[in-house]
Design a protein around this motif. Structure first.
Motif, PDB file in Angstrom:
ATOM      1  N   LYS A 203       0.828  -1.202   0.000  1.00  0.00           N
ATOM      2  CA  LYS A 203       0.000   0.000   0.000  1.00  0.00           C
ATOM      3  C   LYS A 203       0.866   1.257   0.000  1.00  0.00           C
ATOM      4  CE  LYS A 203      -3.598   2.702   0.697  1.00  0.00           C
ATOM      5  NZ  LYS A 203      -4.539   3.017  -0.409  1.00  0.00           N
ATOM      6  N   ALA A 204       1.915   1.241   0.847  1.00  0.00           N
ATOM      7  CA  ALA A 204       2.818   2.392   0.907  1.00  0.00           C
ATOM      8  C   ALA A 204       3.537   2.601  -0.420  1.00  0.00           C
ATOM      9  CB  ALA A 204       3.831   2.194   2.040  1.00  0.00           C
ATOM     10  N   ALA A 205       4.027   1.489  -1.007  1.00  0.00           N
ATOM     11  CA  ALA A 205       4.726   1.599  -2.297  1.00  0.00           C
ATOM     12  C   ALA A 205       3.800   2.154  -3.373  1.00  0.00           C
ATOM     13  CB  ALA A 205       5.257   0.230  -2.711  1.00  0.00           C
ATOM     14  N   SER A 206       2.521   1.727  -3.321  1.00  0.00           N
ATOM     15  CA  SER A 206       1.543   2.222  -4.297  1.00  0.00           C
ATOM     16  C   SER A 206       1.318   3.728  -4.133  1.00  0.00           C
ATOM     17  CB  SER A 206       0.221   1.460  -4.132  1.00  0.00           C
ATOM     18  OG  SER A 206      -0.761   1.957  -5.009  1.00  0.00           O
ATOM     19  N   GLU A 207       1.216   4.172  -2.873  1.00  0.00           N
ATOM     20  CA  GLU A 207       1.014   5.607  -2.607  1.00  0.00           C
ATOM     21  C   GLU A 207       2.226   6.418  -3.040  1.00  0.00           C
ATOM     22  OE1 GLU A 207      -1.674   7.206  -1.510  1.00  0.00           O
ATOM     23  OE2 GLU A 207      -2.803   5.326  -1.500  1.00  0.00           O
ATOM     24  N   TYR A 208       3.422   5.898  -2.745  1.00  0.00           N
ATOM     25  CA  TYR A 208       4.626   6.630  -3.127  1.00  0.00           C
ATOM     26  C   TYR A 208       4.786   6.674  -4.643  1.00  0.00           C
ATOM     27  CZ  TYR A 208       5.776   6.044   1.815  1.00  0.00           C
ATOM     28  OH  TYR A 208       5.743   6.065   3.177  1.00  0.00           O
ATOM     29  N   THR A 209       4.347   5.597  -5.308  1.00  0.00           N
ATOM     30  CA  THR A 209       4.404   5.576  -6.770  1.00  0.00           C
ATOM     31  C   THR A 209       3.507   6.653  -7.363  1.00  0.00           C
ATOM     32  OG1 THR A 209       4.852   3.198  -6.743  1.00  0.00           O
ATOM     33  CG2 THR A 209       4.070   4.135  -8.810  1.00  0.00           C
ATOM     34  N   LYS A 210       2.378   6.917  -6.686  1.00  0.00           N
ATOM     35  CA  LYS A 210       1.454   7.951  -7.150  1.00  0.00           C
ATOM     36  C   LYS A 210       1.941   9.354  -6.822  1.00  0.00           C
ATOM     37  CE  LYS A 210      -2.537   4.882  -6.506  1.00  0.00           C
ATOM     38  NZ  LYS A 210      -3.765   4.634  -5.713  1.00  0.00           N
ATOM     39  N   GLY A 211       3.046   9.444  -6.075  1.00  0.00           N
ATOM     40  CA  GLY A 211       3.584  10.752  -5.709  1.00  0.00           C
ATOM     41  C   GLY A 211       3.108  11.245  -4.361  1.00  0.00           C
ATOM     42  N   ASN A 212       2.372  10.396  -3.616  1.00  0.00           N
ATOM     43  CA  ASN A 212       1.877  10.783  -2.296  1.00  0.00           C
ATOM     44  C   ASN A 212       2.950  10.459  -1.257  1.00  0.00           C
ATOM     45  OD1 ASN A 212       0.342  11.486  -0.086  1.00  0.00           O
ATOM     46  ND2 ASN A 212      -0.892   9.615  -0.112  1.00  0.00           N
ATOM     47  N   TYR A 213       4.004  11.281  -1.211  1.00  0.00           N
ATOM     48  CA  TYR A 213       5.112  11.017  -0.306  1.00  0.00           C
ATOM     49  C   TYR A 213       4.788  11.369   1.147  1.00  0.00           C
ATOM     50  CZ  TYR A 213       7.602  10.819  -4.734  1.00  0.00           C
ATOM     51  OH  TYR A 213       7.990  10.495  -5.995  1.00  0.00           O
ATOM     52  N   SER A 214       3.660  11.984   1.385  1.00  0.00           N
ATOM     53  CA  SER A 214       3.248  12.304   2.757  1.00  0.00           C
ATOM     54  C   SER A 214       2.553  11.129   3.429  1.00  0.00           C
ATOM     55  CB  SER A 214       2.310  13.525   2.752  1.00  0.00           C
ATOM     56  OG  SER A 214       1.148  13.259   1.988  1.00  0.00           O
ATOM     57  N   TYR A 215       2.318  10.043   2.675  1.00  0.00           N
ATOM     58  CA  TYR A 215       1.668   8.860   3.242  1.00  0.00           C
ATOM     59  C   TYR A 215       2.560   8.286   4.342  1.00  0.00           C
ATOM     60  CZ  TYR A 215      -0.389   4.200   3.602  1.00  0.00           C
ATOM     61  OH  TYR A 215      -0.960   3.041   4.076  1.00  0.00           O
ATOM     62  N   ILE A 216       1.963   8.018   5.490  1.00  0.00           N
ATOM     63  CA  ILE A 216       2.724   7.524   6.646  1.00  0.00           C
ATOM     64  C   ILE A 216       2.614   6.007   6.706  1.00  0.00           C
ATOM     65  CG2 ILE A 216       2.963   7.569   9.149  1.00  0.00           C
ATOM     66  CD1 ILE A 216       1.801  10.378   9.115  1.00  0.00           C
ATOM     67  N   LEU A 217       3.741   5.327   6.665  1.00  0.00           N
ATOM     68  CA  LEU A 217       3.792   3.875   6.781  1.00  0.00           C
ATOM     69  C   LEU A 217       3.982   3.511   8.246  1.00  0.00           C
ATOM     70  CD1 LEU A 217       3.931   1.039   5.595  1.00  0.00           C
ATOM     71  CD2 LEU A 217       6.366   1.412   5.104  1.00  0.00           C
ATOM     72  N   LYS A 218       2.907   3.001   8.866  1.00  0.00           N
ATOM     73  CA  LYS A 218       2.952   2.662  10.282  1.00  0.00           C
ATOM     74  C   LYS A 218       3.264   1.176  10.446  1.00  0.00           C
ATOM     75  CE  LYS A 218      -0.409   6.192  11.652  1.00  0.00           C
ATOM     76  NZ  LYS A 218      -1.715   6.441  12.298  1.00  0.00           N
ATOM     77  N   MET A 219       4.418   0.873  10.998  1.00  0.00           N
ATOM     78  CA  MET A 219       4.787  -0.517  11.253  1.00  0.00           C
ATOM     79  C   MET A 219       5.784  -0.543  12.406  1.00  0.00           C
ATOM     80  SD  MET A 219       6.123  -3.432   8.585  1.00  0.00           S
ATOM     81  CE  MET A 219       4.788  -3.047   7.477  1.00  0.00           C
ATOM     82  N   LYS A 220       5.264  -0.730  13.609  1.00  0.00           N
ATOM     83  CA  LYS A 220       6.112  -0.729  14.794  1.00  0.00           C
ATOM     84  C   LYS A 220       6.622  -2.154  15.045  1.00  0.00           C
ATOM     85  CE  LYS A 220       3.711   3.151  16.952  1.00  0.00           C
ATOM     86  NZ  LYS A 220       2.953   3.626  18.127  1.00  0.00           N
TER      87      LYS A 220
END
Length: 473
Positions: A203-220
């Motif tokens: 999901k994060a890779a898909s968002e970053y591919t779309k240019g949404n670099y503000s997407y927060i990848l939460k994985m603690k």
């Protein structure tokens, strides 16, 4: 991708369960039944040998009567859950542990199977009217006075062996079902450990591919997935910064190219159409040449930076006197210092200070630092240039008493095209690349450069070079 991997895990789980169930109830069950039969054969044979040793000699010596012999073998048969025959040489059963054997007509084994007494083991004995079900039979020859006097035949129900086998297999199946439950928990845990984080990463890779670099990848998490998530988040942040940098780069370079190009075009058109009087042409041609030189300097600086970043510039390391280079560089600013009445104070640790470096590149560093120092110094001020030897390093300092650098700008001064508002308004000749080139040159030498500045007080740049004891060039 998440569903696809989930289905693969489920198929693996079902396949493993079905395969193991079939294996347990076919091959394993048959192998266990065969083992029980072999064990039963061995037990019956050993018991027949014991009966022969303990009772049959006494019986043939007429020390033990047939009824007493029958009583003894009935006890043994009850313990073994087996039917025991004592058979004479003619094939007649003279003693039988079956409860109602006395009321039955005499049994002749040879009449039912002439070859029965010739084999020791029979895995499937069927005698209609005599045996109620198929039996596992063991024939033991009784030897008395070196002759076969009779036979001991031990019968054990095959169904009882199968029931014992089925009972054990049922217990194993119950354990297997419990294990399947445990295995399901393991697969669920694997799903939680792998599929869920992969879905988040996807999901994060898909968002970053779309240019949404503000997407927060939460994985603690502290495992490899956590490290990968941190790396992806860092990469996205760097790409975002690079994207911003590229936008600023294009904006800055457009601004720095547009201004001289506008001047060149305007004055060239004015000269062409006669707007500028002929007697004034030298003045405006001088302006055109000046702006052309600005463009050339900007282009040269960009190429220099690009060569450093791509490791395309080879350093020519030689041993030279840094004090001598400082003096030569200072002399080139004599006109600018005279105009602003600035004094250059050169303080050297010793008469000669030898360093190993690229002399031309270090002279460019000194030129850039002195140029900045003079540009931002007040009239009637002093600029101090000094060298200090510490161990195997030489520290070179360029310190002015000028306007200083704002605190929030200190970390940005090494960026391409970065200029404080004061410098952009005060000096339009600078490219904003001098300090970037300076830092790249020092970094190429594997050395450090630092800045100390207080707004309104002054600025000091300090960089290091390796000290040498070589010969002076």
């Amino acid at each position: 991708m998440k569903q696809y991997l989930w289905i693969k895990l489920l198929i693996c789980y079902i396949f493993s369960a079905v395969f193991m169930f079939i294996l347990l109830n076919t091959y394993a069950a048959n192998r266990y039944e065969d083992k029980l039969i072999e064990d039963k054969k061995s037990l019956l044979y050993n018991e027949a040998a014991s009966i022969s040793d303990e009772y049959m000699t006494s019986f043939y010596n007429e020390e033990l009567s047939l009824p007493n012999l029958t009583t003894q073998i009935k006890t043994i048969g009850a313990i073994l859950n087996a039917r025991i025959w004592i058979v004479n040489n003619s094939g007649f059963v003279i003693s039988d542990t079956k409860p109602d054997a006395e009321s039955d007509s005499p049994i002749n084994v040879l009449d039912m199977n002439p070859d029965f007494l010739d084999s020791t083991f029979h895995n499937h004995t069927v005698m209609k009217g005599v045996l109620s079900e198929p039996m596992l039979s063991v024939v033991y020859k009784v030897i008395y006075k070196y002759q076969v006097q009779g036979y001991i035949v031990m019968h054990s129900s095959i169904s009882s062996i199968q029931k014992e086998c089925t009972h054990v297999v049922d217990i194993i199946n119950i354990c297997f079902i419990l294990f399947l439950g445990f295995l399901f928990l393991i697969f669920s845990y694997i799903y939680y450990l792998t599929i869920i984080p992969l879905g988040k990463l996807n999901k994060a890779a898909s968002e970053y591919t779309k240019g949404n670099y503000s997407y927060i990848l939460k994985m603690k998490r502290q495992d490899e997935y956590g490290s990968l998530a941190n790396s992806i988040s860092y990469m996205a942040g760097e790409i975002n910064n690079l994207d911003d940098y590229q936008k600023k780069f294009v904006a800055n370079i457009s601004h720095d190219f547009r201004s001289p190009l506008t001047s060149i075009k305007g004055y060239a058109e004015a000269l062409q159409d006669g707007t500028i009087p002929y007697e004034m042409k030298d003045k405006y041609l001088g302006i055109i040449l000046f702006e052309t030189e600005r463009l050339n300097k900007l282009t040269t600086s960009l190429l220099a930076l690009n060569s450093f970043e791509n490791h395309g510039t080879l350093l020519e390391i030689v041993s030279f006197d840094i004090n001598h280079i400082i003096k030569k560089t200072a002399e080139s600013f004599e006109g600018a210092c005279t105009q602003k009445k600035i004094t250059l104070n050169l303080i050297f640790a010793s008469k000669e200070t030898l360093v190993d470096a690229d002399m031309g590149k270090i002279q460019q560093v000194l030129y850039n630092l002195l140029d900045n120092a003079i540009k931002f110094s007040h009239h009637n001020s002093t600029i101090k240039i000094s060298t200090v030897e510490k161990g195997d390093k030489v520290f070179i300092s360029v310190k002015d008493n000028g306007i200083g650098i704002p605190k929030d700008s200190i970390k940005k001064i090494w960026e391409r095209f970065y200029k404080t508002d004061a410098s952009r308004g005060k000096d339009k000749k600078g490219t904003g690349l001098g300090l970037s080139i300076t830092k790249e040159i020092i970094a190429a030498h594997n050395e450090n450069i630092n800045v100390i500045s207080t707004e309104g007080v002054g600025t000091e740049f300090i960089f290091t070079l390796p000290r040498t004891e070589g010969f002076l060039l």
